[in-house]
Design a protein around this motif. Sequence first.
Motif, PDB file in Angstrom:
ATOM      1  N   LYS A  95     -17.930  26.621 -27.716  1.00  0.00           N
ATOM      2  CA  LYS A  95     -17.809  25.538 -26.746  1.00  0.00           C
ATOM      3  C   LYS A  95     -16.349  25.072 -26.670  1.00  0.00           C
ATOM      4  CE  LYS A  95     -22.551  23.872 -27.274  1.00  0.00           C
ATOM      5  NZ  LYS A  95     -23.420  22.718 -27.623  1.00  0.00           N
TER       6      LYS A  95
ATOM      7  N   ALA B 164     -12.389  12.861 -31.169  1.00  0.00           N
ATOM      8  CA  ALA B 164     -13.441  12.098 -31.851  1.00  0.00           C
ATOM      9  C   ALA B 164     -13.221  12.092 -33.360  1.00  0.00           C
ATOM     10  CB  ALA B 164     -14.812  12.679 -31.508  1.00  0.00           C
ATOM     11  N   GLU B 165     -12.806  13.232 -33.896  1.00  0.00           N
ATOM     12  CA  GLU B 165     -12.496  13.302 -35.329  1.00  0.00           C
ATOM     13  C   GLU B 165     -11.366  12.337 -35.683  1.00  0.00           C
ATOM     14  OE1 GLU B 165     -10.130  16.161 -38.466  1.00  0.00           O
ATOM     15  OE2 GLU B 165     -10.780  17.021 -36.562  1.00  0.00           O
TER      16      GLU B 165
ATOM     17  N   LEU C 276     -15.180  21.641 -25.084  1.00  0.00           N
ATOM     18  CA  LEU C 276     -15.376  20.393 -25.827  1.00  0.00           C
ATOM     19  C   LEU C 276     -14.541  20.333 -27.104  1.00  0.00           C
ATOM     20  CD1 LEU C 276     -19.245  20.076 -25.432  1.00  0.00           C
ATOM     21  CD2 LEU C 276     -17.468  18.872 -24.142  1.00  0.00           C
ATOM     22  N   LYS C 277     -13.679  21.337 -27.320  1.00  0.00           N
ATOM     23  CA  LYS C 277     -12.915  21.394 -28.568  1.00  0.00           C
ATOM     24  C   LYS C 277     -11.932  20.229 -28.676  1.00  0.00           C
ATOM     25  CE  LYS C 277     -10.705  24.797 -31.566  1.00  0.00           C
ATOM     26  NZ  LYS C 277     -10.407  26.241 -31.732  1.00  0.00           N
TER      27      LYS C 277
ATOM     28  N   ALA D 203     -12.324  14.760 -22.932  1.00  0.00           N
ATOM     29  CA  ALA D 203     -12.062  13.846 -24.054  1.00  0.00           C
ATOM     30  C   ALA D 203     -11.785  12.424 -23.582  1.00  0.00           C
ATOM     31  CB  ALA D 203     -10.878  14.356 -24.871  1.00  0.00           C
TER      32      ALA D 203
ATOM     33  N   ALA E  83     -13.862  17.008 -29.280  1.00  0.00           N
ATOM     34  CA  ALA E  83     -14.295  16.928 -30.679  1.00  0.00           C
ATOM     35  C   ALA E  83     -13.129  16.567 -31.591  1.00  0.00           C
ATOM     36  CB  ALA E  83     -14.910  18.253 -31.111  1.00  0.00           C
TER      37      ALA E  83
ATOM     38  N   SER F 193     -12.383   8.669 -35.659  1.00  0.00           N
ATOM     39  CA  SER F 193     -13.262   8.264 -36.758  1.00  0.00           C
ATOM     40  C   SER F 193     -12.479   7.768 -37.963  1.00  0.00           C
ATOM     41  CB  SER F 193     -14.151   9.440 -37.175  1.00  0.00           C
ATOM     42  OG  SER F 193     -13.394  10.428 -37.885  1.00  0.00           O
TER      43      SER F 193
END
Length: 358
Positions: free
Chosen positions: A194, A204-205, A197-198, A240, A201, A208
């Motif tokens: 995917k 998002a990392e 969406l890399k 993103a 992701a 966090s």
Amino acid sequence: MIQTIYKVQAAAKLLETTVDSVRRYVDESGIDVARQANGPKTRQFTIDNIFDIAAWRQANKSKLKFKQRGIATVYAPKGGVGKTTLTANMACVFALMGLRTLVIDLDFQANLTLSFGYDSEVTDEEATELDIPEDRVIKYHFGHLVPGWPGGRMPLREVIKMPFGPSGPHLIPSDLTLDRLDTILTYDALEGKKSDLKIAALIAEGLSGKNPDFDLSSYDVILFDAAPAKNRMTRGALLASDYVVAPVSLERYSTKAVSYLASVLQDMRDDVGRSPEMVMIGNFHLPNRLRVYGQVSKLSTEYPGALLNIMVHRSEEFPKTLSEDDEQPPLVLARPSGSAAEQLHKVSCELLQKMGVI
């Protein structure tokens, strides 16, 4: 980039406050502002000083509370509409408001990187010959933060640049080798991964805060400056983001570019079930033209609520920030008292309101 020195009146203009307030902030914060060596001992503010004051004011004095983080991609399907100029100036305005701001240059031509004073083509050897400080050399870019990058992933602290000090906008720069990231994402897609969406992701990392080597959790605003091309990096940045900020030239053929962008966003919704909300900024036009009124009416009808009310007029005040012979900072810093800078401040504030940040 030439070090710009400001008098207290200019510092007050940049911070959108009074001279007396600036003096009081300096005294209360303890920020070290140099004084003129000869003649009257007037304060001489650097750009770094002003961003430090902005950050201190937000933490200690401001009643303005930021409601949520804003993540946006500044994107236009065609060049020449002022995309990079807007990105650089809005990032500076956000930081002047006390927002912790990160801008990510996703165009391997590196125009945004250059607008912040970094020539991505200068090597270590050339920097030594030209007496350029080592921290002005671009060694890493966004690709080096992505898992799977050849040679290994770098920690954020090694990649990030701070052109105006820790309190100003932070920059993840670019250079020609960033183009390899698009190739990596293409190979991932061919292998059934995917890849679209890399980047989402990865962000998002970072948000966090769980990875100390890639911690984005302290930023209030993250802006991607995407290439005009519809490549996988641009698509990844859009996925993103919560918003796509589209500069629109209110001259001929502008609506064709907007229509194309709308189709790109619809394709995303069809493919992955989501897309960023479109926000348009009328940019670099001549006011009081019938054609402009017609375009505004058409865009407002076809894309209700997407076009910001404040627009940026074409102006001779805009410096040639991408010229090799011009080392001025972005316009809002270079000419803070001009009408163009005032419009850019207003546009930036309206955009933050649209994004729900303020």
